[in-house]
Design an enzyme around this catalytic site. Structure first.
Site, PDB file in Angstrom:
ATOM      1  N   ASP A 164      -7.116  -4.567 -11.532  1.00 46.02           N
ATOM      2  CA  ASP A 164      -7.370  -3.083 -11.659  1.00 46.02           C
ATOM      3  C   ASP A 164      -7.608  -2.568 -12.634  1.00 46.02           C
ATOM      4  OD1 ASP A 164      -7.592  -0.476 -10.041  1.00 46.02           O
ATOM      5  OD2 ASP A 164      -5.394  -0.312 -10.467  1.00 46.02           O
ATOM      6  N   ASN A 432       1.554 -10.822 -14.656  1.00 43.37           N
ATOM      7  CA  ASN A 432       1.625  -9.795 -13.744  1.00 43.37           C
ATOM      8  C   ASN A 432       1.002 -10.116 -12.540  1.00 43.37           C
ATOM      9  OD1 ASN A 432       1.986  -6.780 -13.492  1.00 43.37           O
ATOM     10  ND2 ASN A 432      -0.218  -6.896 -12.741  1.00 43.37           N
ATOM     11  N   GLU A 433       2.143  -9.723 -11.416  1.00 41.39           N
ATOM     12  CA  GLU A 433       1.731  -9.757 -10.001  1.00 41.39           C
ATOM     13  C   GLU A 433       0.934 -11.120  -9.489  1.00 41.39           C
ATOM     14  OE1 GLU A 433      -0.106  -6.236  -8.777  1.00 41.39           O
ATOM     15  OE2 GLU A 433       2.067  -5.053  -8.943  1.00 41.39           O
ATOM     16  N   ASN A 487       7.181  -4.366  -9.701  1.00 37.69           N
ATOM     17  CA  ASN A 487       6.302  -3.264  -9.642  1.00 37.69           C
ATOM     18  C   ASN A 487       6.049  -2.858  -8.195  1.00 37.69           C
ATOM     19  OD1 ASN A 487       5.477  -4.362 -12.171  1.00 37.69           O
ATOM     20  ND2 ASN A 487       3.490  -5.049 -11.600  1.00 37.69           N
ATOM     21  N   TYR A 489       5.586   0.351  -5.098  1.00 33.64           N
ATOM     22  CA  TYR A 489       4.832   1.725  -4.861  1.00 33.64           C
ATOM     23  C   TYR A 489       5.493   2.113  -3.513  1.00 33.64           C
ATOM     24  CZ  TYR A 489       1.946   0.643  -8.908  1.00 33.64           C
ATOM     25  OH  TYR A 489       1.606   0.304 -10.282  1.00 33.64           O
ATOM     26  N   TYR A 493       1.420   3.120  -2.068  1.00 36.27           N
ATOM     27  CA  TYR A 493       0.911   2.317  -0.914  1.00 36.27           C
ATOM     28  C   TYR A 493       1.714   1.999   0.233  1.00 36.27           C
ATOM     29  CZ  TYR A 493      -2.178   1.280  -4.933  1.00 36.27           C
ATOM     30  OH  TYR A 493      -2.915   1.246  -5.928  1.00 36.27           O
ATOM     31  N   GLU A 527       6.493  -0.950 -12.946  1.00 34.78           N
ATOM     32  CA  GLU A 527       5.403  -0.082 -12.291  1.00 34.78           C
ATOM     33  C   GLU A 527       6.010   0.581 -10.934  1.00 34.78           C
ATOM     34  OE1 GLU A 527       1.696  -2.065 -11.525  1.00 34.78           O
ATOM     35  OE2 GLU A 527       1.534  -3.341 -13.276  1.00 34.78           O
ATOM     36  N   TRP A 572       3.883   3.768 -14.338  1.00 30.86           N
ATOM     37  CA  TRP A 572       2.533   3.348 -14.144  1.00 30.86           C
ATOM     38  C   TRP A 572       1.692   4.574 -13.944  1.00 30.86           C
ATOM     39  CZ3 TRP A 572       0.437  -0.823 -15.897  1.00 30.86           C
ATOM     40  CH2 TRP A 572      -0.933  -1.084 -15.522  1.00 30.86           C
ATOM     41  N   LYS A 591      -3.401   7.221 -12.053  1.00 26.45           N
ATOM     42  CA  LYS A 591      -2.095   7.151 -11.853  1.00 26.45           C
ATOM     43  C   LYS A 591      -1.455   7.738 -13.284  1.00 26.45           C
ATOM     44  CE  LYS A 591      -1.218   3.934  -8.069  1.00 26.45           C
ATOM     45  NZ  LYS A 591      -2.629   3.404  -8.125  1.00 26.45           N
TER      46      LYS A 591
END
Ligand code: BDP
Length: 614
Positions: A164, A432-433, A487, A489, A493, A527, A572, A591
């Protein structure tokens, strides 16, 4: 083999000449540049800045989004030097480069976020030289970061990142010509042990002998190290012992050391010298560094034996027009904003940043989680949405994996080699992720973590940021991490726009499940955040409004307070940043706590209130 990644410096034995400026530039849509002899120079071109990301310089969208091969060319004058080694150093070329000097291919490099050095002693001319680079910014699943390309009807390509952030590309960091002694310091590393009132500093040094026959030379070389304090007074000095032809090592003790600490940095200058038996100085290299230790003990992160709570941000190298180009003024402003709101830490999401970021963090007492560009290891163009769905996004089962892993290991090696001596770097993040729920993912990452552990002389904590599918029940990889980065949300999300009550309940439920695992490790929230359009207000707070962002953070902080194993919160993101276009992104990712031009949204004050007290 990776060459010397020491920061390029002028010293009494070394010269650094900048090749930055306006360079010739051309796109090569049909990939015909090689056949057309571009390596010798090309006739149709535009002039663009080096360093620079090319995308936001133009008004033509096909250039902004250009994906494929493109070429750079410049000329430089080389002064006459004798008995010197000459190198070209590229701070970063994204994502890969083939380098030609005076028509000859002299090297290539894969990976867009770390420096590389090419020895040109035998190929450079005294007088005029032509330097040409073929660069490519395509994404695939064998290199880092991961993505794919879409072939359009007219034959052009579009980058489809599995991540992203905008696929900014080009020669994004400085290019230097280095004139070095033939016998030179190639690398060094520092490790510290603190005792009562004393710091033992262990030093390893590698020597480069260029083309000199080392059998005859190495016996003649002696190596010395000196530490000078902030007032210029010698704190310790010693001759290093020869380990083998290429390596020296030793230890010095510093009495009453003034330690480098969080937001209280104290730096020593370390000077390394190579000297012949008769006293001729071959090379001298010095850098500013700080003495400190990092450790993880149970659920705590310790700096110099004291518990530290990480407060700050996930960032990007991103700014209007500059794209990913390093710029001192932007970096300075970022540090000022971060200090103003009480931060002490940032993660170099999702790639290693320019050297200067780490130098500035050393000087400010900031903590860095240094991240390798292992992002997008999940087959999706919008992980941030799929992350919440629980659907299995396989990745590590495909034939591309062995090559990807080779590249991943190489970038870990380059990153640790470059950044290991910065006191600000307190941990390395190795992903990362990614997809982490399969047996294959565990096999893949075990090797990466094992290698990173071997490579880091300070044996700092190793970590990686886990997305929502990496749940306590399913994640295979969290056992590899020294502290666990999440991370999450909840409230964006997941259950976004609904009552925060639901988001909070789900968040607490997940944290309870992590708690039940009793991993006895610190957790850092790497995040959490929500898109917010600066200046958009709404009462009651609704998604995208500044009020919603404030409520979102209030809920998250309320939750963190109830879980003692949470030892850090990296919001984040520090600032709004550019991404690929898409239905989830309004002029990029919003963000940021600061806008893209580094002005505060109202949540910047909420963070300031919290972090100044914490
Ligand atoms: C996470 C990614 C990050 C994204 C963020 C978001 O790690 O790169 O920008 O979500 O959705 O999935 O804002």
């Amino acid at each position: 083999m990776i060459g010397s990644l020491l920061y390029p410096k002028m010293t009494s034995t070394r010269m650094r000449l900048s090749l930055d400026g306006m360079w010739k530039f051309t796109l090569d849509k049909e990939k015909k540049g090689e056949a057309a002899g571009f390596a010798d120079g090309f006739e149709k071109f535009d002039m663009i800045p080096v360093p620079g990301s090319f995308s936001d310089l133009y008004t033509d969208k096909s250039i902004k989004n250009y994906c494929g091969d493109f070429w750079y060319e410049t000329e430089f004058l080389m002064p006459e030097v004798t008995d010197r080694k000459v190198c070209l150093r590229f701070g970063s070329v994204t994502h890969r480069a083939v380098v030609y000097l005076n028509g000859h291919k002299i090297g290539e490099h894969e990976g867009g976020f770390l420096p590389f050095v090419i020895d040109v002693t035998d190929t450079v001319n005294v007088g005029t030289n032509k330097l040409v680079l073929k660069v490519n910014n395509e994404l695939n699943e064998e290199t880092l970061p991961c993505g794919t390309v879409k072939k359009n009807r007219d034959g052009s390509l579009t980058a489809k990142p599995y991540f992203d952030f905008f696929n900014y590309s080009g020669i994004q960091r400085s290019v230097d010509l280095l004139i070095l002694p033939k016998i030179s310091v190639a690398d060094y590393s520092l490790r510290y042990e603190l005792k009562d009132g004393q710091a033992d500093v262990f030093i390893d040094m590698a020597v480069d002998y260029s083309d000199i026959n080392i059998e005859s030379k190495s016996e003649d070389v002696r190596a010395f190290v000196r530490f000078t304090d902030e007032h210029g007074k010698a704190a310790a000095e010693a001759e290093l012992l020869r380990v083998d032809g290429y390596h020296f090592g030793g230890m010095v003790s510093i009495d009453d050391p003034i330690l480098w600490n969080v937001l209280d940095p104290h730096l020593y200058t370390v000077t390394l010298r190579l000297i012949s038996q008769d006293g001729t100085v071959f090379d001298e290299y010095s850098e500013r560094t700080g003495i400190r230790t990092v450790a993880v003990q149970g659920e705590k992160i310790l700096i110099n034996g004291q518990q530290v709570y990480l407060k700050g941000y996930g960032k990007h190298e991103d700014f209007n027009i500059l794209g990913r180009t390093f710029n001192y003024s932007v970096a300075k402003r970022d540090f000022e904003c971060m200090k103003w709101n009480g931060a002490n830490c940032f993660r170099t999401s999702h790639y290693p940043y320019a050297d200067e970021w780490y130098q500035m963090a050393d000087e400010e007492g900031f903590l860095i989680i240094d991240e390798v560009p292992a992002v997008g290891m999940m087959r999706s163009t919008h992980n941030y949405v799929d992350a919440g769905t629980g659907k299995y996004t396989y990745f590590f089962e495909t034939p591309t994996v062995p090559t990807l892993q080779k590249n991943h290991l190489l970038q870990v090696e380059e990153m640790i080699k470059r950044d290991k001596n910065h006191p600000s770097v307190i941990a390395f993040s190795l992903f990362n992720e990614p997809e982490t729920t399969s047996v294959q993912s565990y096999e893949y990452f075990s090797k990466i973590f094992e290698r990173a552990k071997e490579l880091d002389p300070q044996k700092r904590p190793l970590t990686g940021a886990l997305e929502k599918n990496s749940s306590p029940e399913k994640c295979q990889c969290h056992r590899l991490l020294d502290f666990i980065c999440l991370n999450r949300y909840y409230g964006w999300y997941i259950s976004g726009g609904e009552d925060f009550f639901e988001a909070e309940e789900k968040f607490r439920d997940e944290l309870d499940r992590w708690k039940a695992l009793n991993v006895d490790k610190p957790f850092v929230m790497t995040e959490f955040g929500c898109d917010t359009l600066a200046g958009h207000h709404s009462l009651p707070g609704t998604m995208w409004s500044e009020e919603y962002q404030n409520e979102y953070y209030a809920m998250n902080f309320r939750v963190f307070e109830d879980y003692g194993f949470i030892q850090g919160e990296l919001v984040w993101n520090f600032a709004d940043f550019q991404t690929s276009e898409g239905i989830f992104r309004v002029g990029g990712n919003k963000k940021g706590i600061f806008t893209r031009d580094r002005q505060p949204k109202s949540s910047a004050f909420v963070l300031r209130d919290r972090w100044m007290k914490k």
